[in-house]
Every structure is written in structure tokens, then in C-alpha cells.
Design an enzyme around this catalytic site. Sequence first.
Site, PDB file in Angstrom:
ATOM      1  N   GLY A  63       0.740  -1.340   0.009  1.00 49.62           N
ATOM      2  CA  GLY A  63      -0.193   0.024   0.015  1.00 49.62           C
ATOM      3  C   GLY A  63       1.032   1.358   0.116  1.00 49.62           C
ATOM      4  CD  GLU A  64       3.032   5.170  -2.914  1.00 56.76           C
ATOM      5  OE1 GLU A  64       2.956   4.363  -3.528  1.00 56.76           O
ATOM      6  OE2 GLU A  64       3.848   5.961  -3.129  1.00 56.76           O
ATOM      7  N   GLY A 120      -0.050   8.389   2.906  1.00 57.59           N
ATOM      8  CA  GLY A 120       0.293   9.732   2.561  1.00 57.59           C
ATOM      9  C   GLY A 120       1.758  10.451   2.885  1.00 57.59           C
ATOM     10  CG  PHE A 121       3.329   9.016   6.305  1.00 56.91           C
ATOM     11  CD1 PHE A 121       3.844   7.849   6.400  1.00 56.91           C
ATOM     12  CD2 PHE A 121       2.390   9.726   7.050  1.00 56.91           C
ATOM     13  CE1 PHE A 121       3.080   6.913   7.363  1.00 56.91           C
ATOM     14  CE2 PHE A 121       1.603   8.740   7.615  1.00 56.91           C
ATOM     15  CZ  PHE A 121       2.085   7.375   7.980  1.00 56.91           C
ATOM     16  N   GLY A 122       4.417   7.681   2.641  1.00 54.28           N
ATOM     17  CA  GLY A 122       5.492   6.552   2.379  1.00 54.28           C
ATOM     18  C   GLY A 122       4.610   5.469   1.924  1.00 54.28           C
ATOM     19  CG  ASP A 154      -7.588  10.882   4.430  1.00 54.38           C
ATOM     20  OD1 ASP A 154      -8.592  11.132   3.506  1.00 54.38           O
ATOM     21  OD2 ASP A 154      -6.618  10.536   4.377  1.00 54.38           O
ATOM     22  CE  LYS A 192       0.367   3.920   7.198  1.00 54.26           C
ATOM     23  NZ  LYS A 192      -0.690   4.795   7.940  1.00 54.26           N
TER      24      LYS A 192
END
Length: 910
Positions: free
Chosen positions: A612-613, A615-617, A729, A633
Site C-alpha cells: 500500500g501507499e 500519505g507519507f510513504g 480522511d 509503514k
Amino acid sequence: MQIYNMKRETQWIWFVLVLLFITHTISALDKPVAREMINNKPEFSGFISIDCGSEIDYLDSESGMWYESDNGYVERGSNHMVSWNVDLNFRYFGKQLNTLRCFPEGERNCYSLKPKEEQTKNSSKYLIRALFSYGNYDGINQAPCFDLYIGVNLAHKVNLSGYENGYWNAEIIHTAPSASTQTIDVCLVRSGPTIPCIASLELRPLNTSIYQTPPTDPQQLLILQLRIDVGTPPLPPPYDSDSFFRYKDDVYDRTWRHNLDGMKDWYSLDMKSVNFDNGSSDYKLPSQVLRTAVQTRNVSKPLQFDFDNVFFEPLDKPFEYFIYFHFAEIEQLPRGQKRVIDITLEFEPILSHPLVLEYLKPVTVSPQKTTRGFVSFNITATSESDAPPILNAFEIYKLITQLDSPTHTADVGAIVDIKSTYQISRLNWQGDPCVPKQYAWEGLICSFSATIPRITSLNLSSSKLMGQINMSFSHLTELEFLDLSLNELEGPLSEFLAELPNLKLLNVTGNKLSGKVPKALKEKADLQLSVDDNPDLCMDSCNKKNFVTPLVASLSALIVILFIALGFWIIKRRQKVMLSDSKKGESLTSKYRAFSYSEILNITENLKTVIGEGGFGKVYFGILQDNTQVAVKLLSSSSAQGYKEFRSEAQLLMIVHHRNLVSLIGYCDEGENKALIYEYMANGSLHQHLSVNNPNFLKWNERLIIAVDAARGLDYLHNGCKPPLIHRDLKPSNILLDQNMHSKIADFGLCRAFRSDTDSHISTLPAGTLGYVDPEFQRTGNSNKKSDIYSFGIILFELITGQHALSRTPEKNVHILEWVIPMVETGDVHNIVDPRLKEEFNINSAWKAVEIALSCISPATAERPDISQILAELKECLSLDIVQRHVKRTKTIFEFTSLRIDSEISPSAR
Ligand SMILES: *[C@@H]1O[C@H](CO)[C@@H](O)[C@H](O)[C@H]1NC(C)=O
Ligand SMILES: *[C@@H]1O[C@H](CO)[C@@H](O)[C@H](O)[C@H]1NC(C)=O
Ligand SMILES: *[C@@H]1O[C@H](CO)[C@@H](O)[C@H](O)[C@H]1NC(C)=O
Ligand SMILES: *[C@@H]1O[C@H](CO)[C@@H](O)[C@H](O)[C@H]1NC(C)=O
Ligand SMILES: *[C@@H]1O[C@H](CO)[C@@H](O)[C@H](O)[C@H]1NC(C)=O
Ligand SMILES: *[C@@H]1O[C@H](CO)[C@@H](O)[C@H](O)[C@H]1NC(C)=O
């Protein structure tokens, strides 16, 4: 001179007043306001609900009850949380099962429950429920075995093996002897090498007029074996273990397991329109329980129940049990017709007259029998009956009589006073002082010659006792030996000890007693008195002393002591608050594992698989040494904005924990290299599942379960956290699914705490994702709970339609609402629901889901419901779907095989 003095005095008075005010405010702050509000509700009067092992008191959103931490109820033990990878995902009790208190020290550890004063006057009958879970909290995968005592009597041998991923519960009806101390001890006793643990403990006062047992014995225990709401179907998996009613449906908070399996020539009645009010019988069965029943298809056929496995413990000898049959006529029979039933238990009739059931009048029949473990009964309709036999509910309890009597109340009162006066902290000074014999308090000898045990000897030698000899010693009226030697007792050797009629030995050697040994003691027949090594104690004539000086001195000393004590008390309180905070901090960081960057590379096989991807990496798949799968993460080094989010996420996840929020396992914080390690969610994100390319599209009920789970998670953020948290979000790629397709909310990077509903959070940072952002928030920059609700509504529409929020056409992005709303307006729900589902969904359930989604996206933010309301409605949606499918099932499968209701399904789930 005088004026000056006056001033001094008033200054002192002010000082005292201010001090008093401060201490008062501090103690007022301690009292949780919400708890008062909830516990003062009349329906809760006398309920005690304890979440063992919890650090905090809280409002449980599932039951609406206030659960307390067990700090005030038990003296020892340590707090634990069940392992991260054990998912105790239960509708009721889930929250309580996650924390445990375990007792590595001591043979017997007791909770002392003190029912409210006014309760004890009127009622001495209580329902006590204890829940036990293990959840591999200690990582050694060995479920504990121990004994559960109510008061001084063994109620259950607890064996949690087989319940590692669930829980086991005990429900016991305890009738306290009328003159008892009004404290109920619930004790966990070691019975082997394993450490006893408990998850929750509840006490509910019952009206003494129900669950009557033979009046000959003042002390009895009824141990619940089976309590079945006959006729209500269980929910389908995975909710089957949640399948029961409790409070608020049941005012006494009994748990009524649903059951329909194993019907033969029967069918179930569910009279939805029928309503029983609580006053219709003393047993106060919930309307939901009474309005369902089973009945045979033919008047001449009996309802036949056979159980050969109802009792939990091995049966070495026959014992007594009580069975409570609950009947209520729920069908309006044609005029002149009646339903007349008879009952045989163990092949013997138990009614002197057949029972004529009257419409909406519940009746309970409660025979007592002896068994070797087998229970069998028949309900038949008599020849005058126009309708077949029915049964609405029943309960089976093992009866335990001829119990050991607790120690005499006066002795218990006195010794408890002594314990608290001198702050004696001995490991086994818990529970009853004399009974059971093997756990009698250290230093006590009791006599068991009468029916009620008495304390006859008390040895407190070398116990660091300070202060005067307390009056309470003289209340131990059967005392023969009293050893107070080698302590720091002061003041006179009190005359009241001479009033102990049987006292044979009094040893006060080695104290700081003063004054004259009272004549009464010296002259008491048969008393051996040892008073050596008390420098100021004199046997015969003492030097006359000036009485005035000591009086003045002691008075002024008293005042000084009072002030010092007050000061200390305030300081201690502050320290206590600070201490408990720092303790929490400690346990939090220590609970999460710190990983080094090389470990991160190791477990992710050098960042091999991207799953997965954020917001910060990127997010990578990893496997820990113990084979736990994790998601890692990693913060990309370039992202400055990301670092803030990353930190805020880490901080939040250390505070919040809920089964519908993705949980943190560990973290890595090594210079530039920062990572968060989460539980791995085997089924990816909801986003992936909704994709049109996914051949295994979600079924309707799976979608609803996902929505319910996500709503629970959000409910926890909004209503379970203080201050509330807004996610900001929410979107399908942040809703992750575990191997059982339960959903959890993830990605707390943008999450913010905010103070109240009115005071919203104003943010200059952009937040949220296109398609899910509340237009109101976009306009004003104000985010609050209602912005999350908007996003949740969009997700609901996606679940309903199977379409993404934004569908890309070559020309432009089309938002889901742009095409859904016009369709809703035409009233054609079939066109809205995902066409891949064909007709495999309940239309009412779908309509309801659409209505809920619509309410969430209302442009007027005030009209958007709270998530708790949405959660309730979604559950209803789910039950509409279940009922529909259930009806289908029973239509096609009439003939069930033989009756199999065994103890597995109740009262312990799994
Ligand atoms: C208990 O009984 C007394 C009278 O004996 C009554 O005034 C009181 O309201 C009762 N309390 C409860 C909780 O029922
Ligand atoms: C607990 O139950 C397991 C499985 O039923 C059994 O093997 C074990 O012997 C029991 N332990 C005790 C102490 O009874
Ligand atoms: C208990 O039941 C009796 C008999 O029905 C009733 O009179 C009494 O009011 C009940 N007491 C309470 C406290 O509900
Ligand atoms: C009910 O059972 C009796 C005896 O088994 C039988 O004679 C009768 O036909 C049955 N009635 C119905 C309606 O099935
Ligand atoms: C009391 O206990 C102490 C040790 O704790 C022991 O030495 C003493 O003999 C005991 N006294 C009596 C009367 O048993
Ligand atoms: C009283 O206590 C002291 C100190 O424990 C002991 O030496 C003495 O023997 C005791 N006296 C009697 C009569 O038991």
C-alpha cells in the site's frame, strides 16, 4: 496587642478555609460526573460493573452501562491486555474481555463487592456474573485453571482451555444470609500451576421473590447451567457468539441465549406485535424473550427436551438442580379456545393441576430435582387443550446447599477494622478470615465447633502496629489468645480487653504502652498477662505526673499534626495523579515493541512486497519471528509534512485501542528511519474489494457487516475517546479487512482531537481526499464529527452501489452523488444497488441503507446523525437481512434432526 492577635487568628482561619476549599475541589474533581449521572438512573440502582484490569472507568457504548476500573475492589494482582493477535470481537463484553487482572501472588485473591445500603436492606439476592478470558496475554499459550469462590464456597472450577479465543462466563445467584456483613467476596483461588485471571465482574440485585430456593437453608447458590430464549434464532456466523439479549432488554441483565437448532416437528412463533411490560411478572423477562416460543405442529405431540451434557463440572455424585420454565400465551386463540399444558420432568408429572395459559400473562414453573447429569422434560397439551404445547424460555441451575458458613459477622467486622486501622498488609488477609480453613488468615486461629466459625486466637506479634490499642479487639468476643508483642503500640493498656470473657493470654511485651495496668486485667481469672518491656507501663504505683502540661502539649501537637497531615495529603494526592499518569505512559511505550531499522529490513525481506501507499510513504508486508504477519509503514525521508502526520498517528495509536481500529504492534525510530508496525490485514482494503475488477464481489450482508464494524470504530473515536477524535480522511482505502472480513479503520495521520461539538477544529492544512471531503468543510475549513459522517455516507453509497466515489470518464470526474441522488428521487432502489448482487439482498434492508447514507450526506450538517445512531440503524439493517434469510431457510428446511442443545452454546460462548 489584641488587634494583632485577632489578625493572626483571622489569617489562620483564612488559611484553613482556603486549604479546605482546595482539598474539597481536588476531591470533587476525582469524581467522574458521567458516572454519577449514569449510576443514579433508577434502572441501574445497585448495579456494580467492573472491568477488571482496566486503568480507567468508562461508559460502555454497547450496553449503555458505566464500567469501573477494579482498583478500588481488589488489593493485589497485575493488569494485562490480551495479545494483539487474539481478536475478541464480540458485540457484548468485547471491551471488557480485552483487559485482565491476573494474580501471580497468593493462593486466594478476592474482590469485595459492597452492595448499596438501601439494596441490602430490601434484598439479599444477587446475580453475580464473572467473565474470564485469556487471549494469550502472557505469550505462553497456556490457558489457566483455577477455582471461583462466591463468599466461602466453591462455585466453579474454571478451566479456560478451549476458550483461548473467546471467553467463559459464570452466572451465579447468591442469596446472602440476612444478617451477613453485606460484603460479597468473589475470590479466585489457585488450583494448579497456572495464574488465575479475570476479565470482568458484575453484580445485579434481584428481587427476593424470584428464584426461590428451599427456605430451610439460609445460604444457597444457584449456578447457571443453561438459559435459553426458546424460539429466537441465533444470528448467523460470525455473529453467532453475540447472539443473546441482556440489559437493556433484560432489567436484571441476565443473558438470554438464542436458540432454534435441533427442531423436530416444531416451529417457532415470533409475535413481533406483542409487548410485555416489565410488571407483567416478577421474573421480568424481556419482551423479546417472551414473545418468541416453539410449539409443536400437532396438539397431541409433546415438546420433548433431552440434555445429557448440561452441567459444567464432572459429576461424581448426584446433585440438586432447579429448572425454571417460562410460559406466556402469545397467540390470540379463537373465542372459547384455550391452551392447557402439563409438564413431566424426568418422566414424572410435576404440576398438581394442568396449567391454563392466559393471553399475555407470563407464568413461571420452577421444580427442583435430583440428577446425575441428565435432564429430560416434556411439555404436553392436555386433552382439553385446543392448541399445541409451547415453551417460551427456560433456565437450569445447579443448586448448592449446605454451604460452609462464613465467619461470625461481628468477628469479621472487628478484624476488618483492625486490618484497616493498623494498615496490615498481609498477602492472604483477603476474603473471609476463617473459611475455607486452608485459606484462613495468617495469624488467626478459628474455632469451627459451632455452626458459625469464630476467631479464638489472634497473633499480631511483630506486625509494626502503631498507635493505641483499638476498641475493635474487644469485639472479638470469643478471643482466647491475643499476642500484640513486639510492636509500637502507645497509650494505655486498655481496660476493655478485660471484658473479653474467654481471654486466657494477653501478650503486649515490647511495646511503648504507658500508664497503669488496669486492675480488671490484673485480677481477671485465668489470664496470663505479659507486659514486659514497656518502659512507661507500671504494674502497681506510678509516679504522679502533671496532667496539664501533657494536655496542652498534646492539643497543640494535634493541631500541628492535623496541618502536616493535610499538607501531606494534598501533596500525596497530586503525586498520585502524576504517578498514575506516568505509569500509563510507561505501560504504553513498554507495550509496544521498538524495532531497529535492520530488524525492519529483516522482517520485510529488504522491503520486498509493497502492499500500500499512504500519505507519507509506502507500506510493506513483513513477518515477525513468531510468524505474526505485519504491515510496516515506512516514512519516506523526503516528506516533511509526512513526519507530522506520522508522529500524530503514532501518538494516537498509543492511546486508542479498539477492535475496529487497526492496531499498532511496534515502531522504529532510528534517526531518519521511522516506521510503524501494524497488525496485517489479510483481506486488504475495502477499496480493493469494491473495485469493478474484483471477481469476488462482496455479498450484501458482508457489506453491511463491514459498515457496522467501521461504524463501531468511528463511534469509538467520536464517542469513546475524550476528547473526541475526528478521523478527517475516511475512505475505502482506509478501511481494512481482516481474514474474517471484519473491518478496521486505519490511517490516523490526519486525525485530530477536538474539544466539543460546538468548538470545532479550524485547520489551515488541507485534509481529506477528493470525493470524500465534506463540502461544508471545504467551504469553511471547519472540521468536526459531522465531516467524518459525510465521508461515512459516501462510503455507504459505495458499498450499496459497488461504484467508487469518483468514476472517471474521459471528459471528467463524476461524483457518486451526481448519479445516485436522481435515482433515489425516482424511488428505484433496484437500480442503485450493485447490479452484481442480482436479487440477492433484502429490499427493505437496502432501502434502509440508502436512507442512512442519505442522512449522512445532508447539506445541513446539524441534520446528519451521530455515528452511534448510524451504528444502531446499520445493525437494524443487518437484522432485516438476517431475518429475511432466516425465513427462507426455515421454509426450505423444516425437518431438523435430533435435538442437540449442549452446554457448548450456552451460557459460555465458544
Ligand atoms: C426498601 O424498603 C424500604 C421500606 O422497607 C423502602 O422505603 C425503600 O424504598 C426500599 N428501597 C428500595 C431500593 O426498594
Ligand atoms: C482443562 O480442560 C482441558 C481440555 O478440556 C483438559 O485437557 C485439562 O485436563 C483440564 N484441566 C484441568 C486442570 O482440569
Ligand atoms: C419484589 O416483588 C414483590 C412481589 O411481586 C413486589 O411486591 C416488590 O415490590 C418487589 N420489590 C422490588 C424492589 O421490586
Ligand atoms: C396429529 O397426530 C395424531 C396422532 O399422531 C394424528 O392422528 C393426527 O392426524 C395428527 N393431526 C394432524 C393435523 O397432523
Ligand atoms: C506469634 O507469631 C510469632 C511469629 O510470627 C511466633 O513467634 C509466636 O510464637 C506466635 N505466638 C503465638 C502465641 O502463637
Ligand atoms: C510474649 O511475647 C514475647 C515476644 O514475642 C515472648 O518472648 C514471650 O514468650 C511471650 N509470652 C508469652 C507468655 O507467651
